[in-house]
Design a protein around this motif. Sequence first.
Motif, PDB file in Angstrom:
ATOM      1  N   GLU A  33       0.955  -1.280   0.021  1.00 41.01           N
ATOM      2  CA  GLU A  33      -0.072   0.066  -0.103  1.00 41.01           C
ATOM      3  C   GLU A  33       0.846   1.278  -0.026  1.00 41.01           C
ATOM      4  N   PHE A  34       1.828   1.344   1.124  1.00 38.64           N
ATOM      5  CA  PHE A  34       2.593   2.493   1.098  1.00 38.64           C
ATOM      6  C   PHE A  34       3.540   2.814  -0.215  1.00 38.64           C
ATOM      7  N   LEU A  35       3.976   1.770  -0.877  1.00 41.82           N
ATOM      8  CA  LEU A  35       4.914   1.595  -1.986  1.00 41.82           C
ATOM      9  C   LEU A  35       4.062   2.360  -3.246  1.00 41.82           C
ATOM     10  N   MET A  36       2.926   1.635  -3.310  1.00 36.70           N
ATOM     11  CA  MET A  36       2.122   1.856  -4.513  1.00 36.70           C
ATOM     12  C   MET A  36       1.503   3.197  -4.309  1.00 36.70           C
ATOM     13  N   MET A  37       1.249   3.975  -3.138  1.00 37.12           N
ATOM     14  CA  MET A  37       0.960   4.965  -3.024  1.00 37.12           C
ATOM     15  C   MET A  37       1.925   6.198  -3.212  1.00 37.12           C
ATOM     16  N   GLU A  38       3.056   5.651  -3.171  1.00 35.26           N
ATOM     17  CA  GLU A  38       4.186   6.316  -3.850  1.00 35.26           C
ATOM     18  C   GLU A  38       4.399   6.461  -5.213  1.00 35.26           C
ATOM     19  N   VAL A  39       3.919   5.415  -5.648  1.00 36.71           N
ATOM     20  CA  VAL A  39       3.775   5.413  -7.391  1.00 36.71           C
ATOM     21  C   VAL A  39       2.769   6.370  -7.747  1.00 36.71           C
ATOM     22  N   MET A  40       1.905   6.221  -7.194  1.00 41.12           N
ATOM     23  CA  MET A  40       0.530   7.180  -7.628  1.00 41.12           C
ATOM     24  C   MET A  40       0.895   8.637  -7.204  1.00 41.12           C
ATOM     25  N   GLN A  41       1.903   8.733  -6.320  1.00 36.49           N
ATOM     26  CA  GLN A  41       2.122  10.191  -6.014  1.00 36.49           C
ATOM     27  C   GLN A  41       3.084  10.882  -7.072  1.00 36.49           C
ATOM     28  N   CYS A  42       3.995  10.012  -7.752  1.00 38.34           N
ATOM     29  CA  CYS A  42       4.739  10.675  -8.712  1.00 38.34           C
ATOM     30  C   CYS A  42       4.535  11.806  -9.422  1.00 38.34           C
ATOM     31  N   GLY A  43       5.181  12.935  -9.078  1.00 36.63           N
ATOM     32  CA  GLY A  43       4.715  14.536  -9.784  1.00 36.63           C
ATOM     33  C   GLY A  43       3.325  14.978  -9.207  1.00 36.63           C
ATOM     34  N   LEU A  44       3.153  14.477  -8.025  1.00 32.22           N
ATOM     35  CA  LEU A  44       1.804  14.823  -7.298  1.00 32.22           C
ATOM     36  C   LEU A  44       2.400  15.314  -5.878  1.00 32.22           C
ATOM     37  N   ASN A  45       1.576  15.171  -4.981  1.00 38.01           N
ATOM     38  CA  ASN A  45       1.814  15.767  -3.595  1.00 38.01           C
ATOM     39  C   ASN A  45       1.361  14.534  -2.436  1.00 38.01           C
ATOM     40  N   TRP A  46       2.005  14.351  -1.446  1.00 39.74           N
ATOM     41  CA  TRP A  46       1.511  13.293  -0.427  1.00 39.74           C
ATOM     42  C   TRP A  46       0.043  13.690  -0.003  1.00 39.74           C
ATOM     43  N   ASN A  47       0.023  15.029   0.315  1.00 42.43           N
ATOM     44  CA  ASN A  47      -1.312  15.184   0.795  1.00 42.43           C
ATOM     45  C   ASN A  47      -2.360  14.765  -0.002  1.00 42.43           C
ATOM     46  N   MET A  48      -2.428  15.018  -1.248  1.00 44.49           N
ATOM     47  CA  MET A  48      -3.464  14.337  -2.092  1.00 44.49           C
ATOM     48  C   MET A  48      -3.405  12.956  -2.134  1.00 44.49           C
ATOM     49  N   MET A  49      -2.435  12.380  -1.667  1.00 41.38           N
ATOM     50  CA  MET A  49      -2.572  10.731  -1.762  1.00 41.38           C
ATOM     51  C   MET A  49      -3.262  10.235  -0.341  1.00 41.38           C
ATOM     52  N   ILE A  50      -2.972  11.153   0.603  1.00 40.82           N
ATOM     53  CA  ILE A  50      -3.731  10.729   1.774  1.00 40.82           C
ATOM     54  C   ILE A  50      -5.240  10.983   1.676  1.00 40.82           C
ATOM     55  N   LYS A  51      -5.632  12.246   0.963  1.00 35.00           N
ATOM     56  CA  LYS A  51      -7.170  12.238   0.677  1.00 35.00           C
ATOM     57  C   LYS A  51      -7.525  11.276  -0.038  1.00 35.00           C
ATOM     58  N   LYS A  52      -6.758  10.598  -1.010  1.00 35.84           N
ATOM     59  CA  LYS A  52      -7.428   9.770  -2.153  1.00 35.84           C
ATOM     60  C   LYS A  52      -7.128   8.063  -1.687  1.00 35.84           C
ATOM     61  N   ARG A  53      -6.684   8.076  -0.411  1.00 36.23           N
ATOM     62  CA  ARG A  53      -6.296   6.937   0.085  1.00 36.23           C
ATOM     63  C   ARG A  53      -7.454   5.873  -0.041  1.00 36.23           C
ATOM     64  N   GLU A  54      -8.645   6.086   0.511  1.00 31.38           N
ATOM     65  CA  GLU A  54      -9.753   5.565   0.256  1.00 31.38           C
ATOM     66  C   GLU A  54     -10.140   4.910  -0.943  1.00 31.38           C
ATOM     67  N   ILE A  55      -9.948   5.900  -2.075  1.00 33.22           N
ATOM     68  CA  ILE A  55     -10.329   5.615  -3.105  1.00 33.22           C
ATOM     69  C   ILE A  55      -9.425   4.447  -3.904  1.00 33.22           C
ATOM     70  N   ARG A  57      -7.739   2.194  -2.250  1.00 40.07           N
ATOM     71  CA  ARG A  57      -8.132   1.023  -1.601  1.00 40.07           C
ATOM     72  C   ARG A  57      -9.255   0.528  -2.118  1.00 40.07           C
ATOM     73  N   GLN A  58     -10.195   1.234  -2.539  1.00 44.30           N
ATOM     74  CA  GLN A  58     -11.339   0.905  -3.148  1.00 44.30           C
ATOM     75  C   GLN A  58     -11.041   0.088  -4.645  1.00 44.30           C
ATOM     76  N   CYS A  59     -10.251   0.877  -5.424  1.00 50.19           N
ATOM     77  CA  CYS A  59      -9.818   0.256  -6.672  1.00 50.19           C
ATOM     78  C   CYS A  59      -8.868  -0.730  -6.669  1.00 50.19           C
ATOM     79  N   PHE A  60      -8.056  -1.003  -5.686  1.00 50.75           N
ATOM     80  CA  PHE A  60      -7.302  -1.921  -5.725  1.00 50.75           C
ATOM     81  C   PHE A  60      -7.275  -3.077  -4.379  1.00 50.75           C
ATOM     82  N   LEU A  80      -9.620   3.265 -14.054  1.00 50.83           N
ATOM     83  CA  LEU A  80      -9.731   4.589 -14.570  1.00 50.83           C
ATOM     84  C   LEU A  80     -11.086   5.174 -14.534  1.00 50.83           C
ATOM     85  N   GLY A  81     -12.214   4.304 -14.489  1.00 49.51           N
ATOM     86  CA  GLY A  81     -13.586   4.958 -14.724  1.00 49.51           C
ATOM     87  C   GLY A  81     -14.031   5.536 -13.074  1.00 49.51           C
ATOM     88  N   THR A  82     -13.162   4.987 -12.164  1.00 51.49           N
ATOM     89  CA  THR A  82     -13.670   5.330 -10.792  1.00 51.49           C
ATOM     90  C   THR A  82     -13.497   6.821 -10.257  1.00 51.49           C
TER      91      THR A  82
END
Length: 195
Positions: A33-55, A57-60, A80-82
């Motif tokens: 989970e932590f490592l793949m959130m880092e993947v999703m974060q590339c080019g973005l910010n960690w605050n956004m990742m924490i806000k989208k964390r439940e999404i 979790r639902q997707c994956f 991608l449609g979520t």
Amino acid sequence: MNRCPWCLCNEKMIRYHDEEWGVPLHDDRKQFEFLMMEVMQCGLNWNMMIKKREIFRQCFDGFDFDKVAGYGEADVERILGTEGMIRSERKVRAVIHNARCFQQIRDAYGSFSAYLWSFTGGRTYVYPAHQTEGLPASNELSDKISRDLKKRGLKYMGSITVYSHLQACGIINDHREDCFRFAELLALADVEEQK
């Protein structure tokens, strides 16, 4: 109560800092989970990742890497449609690909956590210079692990991404010394001071 300044922007970030960031982590599902959130974060910010964390979790499937490793094209389209999901097909495909690589590492080492912690002999590293000179974006340890993860096929595993993960999973304790979590986490770990 003193905290690291980076977490003070909202309650979710404070909770992440207080309860998770830097805690020595030996659970493969949370590592994924932590490592793949880092993947999703590339080019973005960690605050956004924490806000989208439940999404995420639902997707994956709650970051069950065995399930994610079995995903196909229909799953990519579903994710991608979520609503609210980061719409990067490359990142979504990278998470699925990385789940398969993650399984291979687990099979070779018994667990992904055993693999990752082997780089420090099971110890948490503390770098006193980080308290006075500031936190780096990467270091020799993250360079070494990044090279190894890439060799094993994982994607989006640059040294900066890996360094952030090492902080998150407690391999590196980069809490500020005046943060209440610094000493608490030292008490939970076998600590080795680094130059």
